[in-house]
Design a protein around this motif. Structure first.
Motif, PDB file in Angstrom:
ATOM      1  N   ASP A  72       3.470  14.803 -27.274  1.00  0.00           N
ATOM      2  CA  ASP A  72       2.678  14.549 -28.467  1.00  0.00           C
ATOM      3  C   ASP A  72       3.267  15.417 -29.567  1.00  0.00           C
ATOM      4  O   ASP A  72       2.999  16.629 -29.617  1.00  0.00           O
ATOM      5  CB  ASP A  72       1.206  14.887 -28.208  1.00  0.00           C
ATOM      6  CG  ASP A  72       0.307  14.529 -29.371  1.00  0.00           C
ATOM      7  OD1 ASP A  72       0.806  14.414 -30.510  1.00  0.00           O
ATOM      8  OD2 ASP A  72      -0.906  14.382 -29.150  1.00  0.00           O
ATOM      9  N   ASN A  73       4.070  14.824 -30.405  1.00  0.00           N
ATOM     10  CA  ASN A  73       4.752  15.612 -31.439  1.00  0.00           C
ATOM     11  C   ASN A  73       3.781  16.161 -32.476  1.00  0.00           C
ATOM     12  O   ASN A  73       4.058  17.181 -33.106  1.00  0.00           O
ATOM     13  CB  ASN A  73       5.839  14.776 -32.107  1.00  0.00           C
ATOM     14  CG  ASN A  73       7.056  14.598 -31.214  1.00  0.00           C
ATOM     15  OD1 ASN A  73       7.235  15.332 -30.228  1.00  0.00           O
ATOM     16  ND2 ASN A  73       7.894  13.631 -31.524  1.00  0.00           N
ATOM     17  N   ALA A  74       2.655  15.511 -32.662  1.00  0.00           N
ATOM     18  CA  ALA A  74       1.652  16.027 -33.601  1.00  0.00           C
ATOM     19  C   ALA A  74       1.043  17.320 -33.088  1.00  0.00           C
ATOM     20  O   ALA A  74       0.584  18.153 -33.880  1.00  0.00           O
ATOM     21  CB  ALA A  74       0.576  14.984 -33.826  1.00  0.00           C
ATOM     22  N   LYS A  75       1.025  17.479 -31.763  1.00  0.00           N
ATOM     23  CA  LYS A  75       0.460  18.688 -31.162  1.00  0.00           C
ATOM     24  C   LYS A  75       1.537  19.641 -30.663  1.00  0.00           C
ATOM     25  O   LYS A  75       1.224  20.662 -30.045  1.00  0.00           O
ATOM     26  CB  LYS A  75      -0.459  18.304 -30.000  1.00  0.00           C
ATOM     27  CG  LYS A  75      -1.695  17.523 -30.421  1.00  0.00           C
ATOM     28  CD  LYS A  75      -2.590  17.233 -29.237  1.00  0.00           C
ATOM     29  CE  LYS A  75      -3.850  16.494 -29.668  1.00  0.00           C
ATOM     30  NZ  LYS A  75      -4.744  16.190 -28.515  1.00  0.00           N
ATOM     31  N   ASN A  76       2.797  19.302 -30.888  1.00  0.00           N
ATOM     32  CA  ASN A  76       3.908  20.148 -30.425  1.00  0.00           C
ATOM     33  C   ASN A  76       3.797  20.451 -28.930  1.00  0.00           C
ATOM     34  O   ASN A  76       4.014  21.593 -28.494  1.00  0.00           O
ATOM     35  CB  ASN A  76       3.962  21.459 -31.209  1.00  0.00           C
ATOM     36  CG  ASN A  76       4.602  21.307 -32.572  1.00  0.00           C
ATOM     37  OD1 ASN A  76       4.846  20.185 -33.029  1.00  0.00           O
ATOM     38  ND2 ASN A  76       4.855  22.412 -33.235  1.00  0.00           N
ATOM     39  N   THR A  77       3.471  19.444 -28.154  1.00  0.00           N
ATOM     40  CA  THR A  77       3.218  19.667 -26.743  1.00  0.00           C
ATOM     41  C   THR A  77       3.893  18.582 -25.898  1.00  0.00           C
ATOM     42  O   THR A  77       3.889  17.403 -26.273  1.00  0.00           O
ATOM     43  CB  THR A  77       1.706  19.674 -26.449  1.00  0.00           C
ATOM     44  OG1 THR A  77       1.094  20.703 -27.239  1.00  0.00           O
ATOM     45  CG2 THR A  77       1.428  19.965 -24.980  1.00  0.00           C
ATOM     46  N   VAL A  78       4.442  19.006 -24.774  1.00  0.00           N
ATOM     47  CA  VAL A  78       4.984  18.095 -23.782  1.00  0.00           C
ATOM     48  C   VAL A  78       4.183  18.273 -22.493  1.00  0.00           C
ATOM     49  O   VAL A  78       3.725  19.390 -22.197  1.00  0.00           O
ATOM     50  CB  VAL A  78       6.490  18.327 -23.557  1.00  0.00           C
ATOM     51  CG1 VAL A  78       6.766  19.722 -23.007  1.00  0.00           C
ATOM     52  CG2 VAL A  78       7.083  17.271 -22.643  1.00  0.00           C
TER      53      VAL A  78
END
Length: 125
Positions: A72-78
């Motif tokens: 989720d690039n909006a949350k900077n999370t993989v």
């Protein structure tokens, strides 16, 4: 970019866990992301990778069909969703970032720019 992995724990065989890796910095979406693992007494091995857009993914044969990588690039999370866990999945799991998707798949340490600190997954039989 700093990477912070979490979500590990103790689970019975057949169970599920979801690992998360949160990244700091505004350039997260520029990087392909991957997960690696290292079991006691063994070398670190590639688990899964995802391209910067999320459009491409790649898995080690040992986890294909059981694990799913997403971002989720909006949350900077993989994320790494792990289902049907087996005792042989027991390891410390590390997230990693590289500008090259191929570098992650090859496990090319020289081209992997950032590593998370690792989170322990223990699967009991």
């Amino acid at each position: 970019v700093q990477l912070q992995a979490c979500g590990g724990g103790l689970v019975q065989a057949g169970g599920s866990l979801r690992l998360s890796c949160a990244a700091s910095g505004r350039t997260f979406s520029s990087y392909a992301m991957g997960w690696f693992r290292q079991a006691p007494g063994k070398e670190r091995e590639f688990v899964a990778a995802i391209s910067w857009s999320g459009g491409s993914t790649y898995y080690a044969d040992s986890v294909k069909g059981r694990f799913t990588i997403s971002r989720d690039n909006a949350k900077n999370t993989v994320y790494l969703q792990m289902n049907s866990l087996k005792p042989e999945d027991t390891a410390v799991y590390y997230c990693a970032a590289a500008l090259s998707f191929g570098a992650l798949v090859r496990g090319d340490g020289m081209s992997i720019h950032y590593w998370g600190q690792g989170t322990l997954v223990t699967v009991s039989s």
